[in-house]
Design an enzyme around this catalytic site. Structure first.
Site: not given
Ligand code: CP3
Length: 354
Positions: A28, A32, A41, A78, A155
């Site tokens: 990540r 954010r 964003r 994602d 999911y």
């Molecule tokens: O590392 C990187 O820069 C790549 C970014 C990345 C995202 N999602 C971007 C994202 C990666 C590797 C993921 C994978 C992902 N998505 C996983 C596996 C990794 C882990 O955390 O175990 C999972 C479970 C998801 C599902 C998911 N998508 C979640 C739980 C969330 C977060 C919800 C929240 O807002 O806290 C997302 C949304 C998401 N995916 C965000 C990002 C940067 C946050 C949304 C935002 O930035 O507005």
């Protein structure tokens, strides 16, 4: 000049080469905690736009690259991104994560799922990965990633994130054949997708089985491990030289089983002492991790000591320095910068602090 024509550091470590210091990147690392991301964003409030409009996704992946020069640059996307290509519509809600309006609960729904055609469903992924490779050249390694069958099924079946996984466990323990059908279809689609990422420029692929740690070891062996193996086996059939990483969260009870997945590299979370992971997995396994992301809220001295401690415990080889999971949203950017700085100076610092 060395380093420009040679394969990049992370790729060399991922192939098992012994280097002076561990390569360093952060899960990540785009997101954010970075002001540049928060600003973008505002202009693109929808996560799907941010991750599916190539210029925006490329820019976001490159924000941490420009700021910190990590040894790995990961695709901004994602794990649920490929689901619409199978016929599972989804959205990603601010602060909540993926939402699937019509969760998969019946045999008819599983039967209706389409095989993934990535060139048709995910053309933006190719554009993004090609651009990232062109941008970083041999200075860094481009990582792709996919979700694992169990975690994507969680999911798809639950419809959103869950604390208890009651709905998918209900399916697992009362109608296992339905879940196995779904997991098989997901595994085949994920393998196709990973191959497409590699063909588009990904040099290493990480598979996230984030929620497999919610299974008992016995059920992990039934519902997670065989499908991790199915994906990795299919990727290796066509792309034997691409290193593959596996992450499972809360995996302390599962490390030895994860080692049977076919992954070349295992991500270790911070519930396991890195020295114990090394003992349990042996000297040859490449490990990634494993600082508590919360460590980045500590002082510089504290962060430095924890990094050096982790590297020493991993044995200072066959190790990729990373957090044990994603960086937290309120992390000070200068502490993220410091993490990369220390990682890159680790060879000198370990000599001084030995
Ligand atoms: O590392 C990187 O820069 C790549 C970014 C990345 C995202 N999602 C971007 C994202 C990666 C590797 C993921 C994978 C992902 N998505 C996983 C596996 C990794 C882990 O955390 O175990 C999972 C479970 C998801 C599902 C998911 N998508 C979640 C739980 C969330 C977060 C919800 C929240 O807002 O806290 C997302 C949304 C998401 N995916 C965000 C990002 C940067 C946050 C949304 C935002 O930035 O507005």
């Amino acid at each position: 000049m060395t380093g420009t024509t040679q394969a990049p550091y992370l790729l060399r470590a991922a192939r098992g080469e012994v280097l002076d210091r561990p390569p360093v990147w952060m899960m990540r690392q785009a997101g954010r905690y970075m002001k540049a991301y928060r600003d973008l964003r505002e202009k693109y409030p929808s996560f799907r736009d941010r991750s599916e409009i190539p210029e925006v996704a490329i820019e976001i992946s490159l924000q941490p690259w420009r700021a910190f020069q990590p040894d790995g640059v990961i695709l901004f996307s994602d794990i649920v991104t490929p689901l619409p290509g199978l016929g599972i519509e989804m959205d990603i809600a601010e602060g909540k994560g993926p939402i699937i309006a019509d969760p998969i609960r019946t045999e008819a729904q599983v039967e209706q799922l389409r095989p993934l055609e990535p060139e048709v469903a995910l053309p933006f992924i190719k554009t993004i990965l090609q651009a990232l490779r062109a941008e970083v050249g041999n200075q860094s390694t481009v990582l792709g990633f996919v979700g694992a069958p169990w975690t994507l099924a969680a999911y798809a079946v639950e419809g959103k994130g869950s604390k208890t996984y009651s709905i998918i466990k209900h399916m697992a323990f009362s109608n296992p054949s339905l879940l196995h059908q779904l997991l098989t279809k997901l595994a085949d689609a994920i393998a196709v997708y990973a191959r497409y990422q590699i063909d588009s420029g990904a040099q290493v692929v990480q598979m996230f089985d984030s929620w497999a740690g919610q299974l008992s070891p016995q059920d992990y062996e039934t519902f997670a491990l065989p499908y991790q193996q199915r994906v990795f086996r299919q990727i290796k059939e066509t792309h034997p030289d691409t290193p593959l990483i596996l992450l499972v969260s809360d995996s302390a009870g599962l490390l030895e089983r994860m080692a049977k997945s076919g992954a070349d590299i295992l991500t270790i979370d911070w519930t396991v002492d890195m020295a114990d992971a090394r003992t349990r997995l042996g000297k040859e396994m490449i490990v990634q991790g494993n600082l508590d992301p919360g460590v980045l809220f500590g002082s510089k001295e504290f962060i430095r000591d924890r990094i050096l401690d982790t590297i020493r415990k991993a044995g200072n080889k066959k190790h990729i320095l990373n957090l044990g999971h994603g960086i937290l949203p309120n992390t000070p950017e200068e502490n993220a910068a410091f993490f990369f700085e220390i990682g890159k100076q680790a060879d000198q610092l370990l000599a001084v602090h030995a």
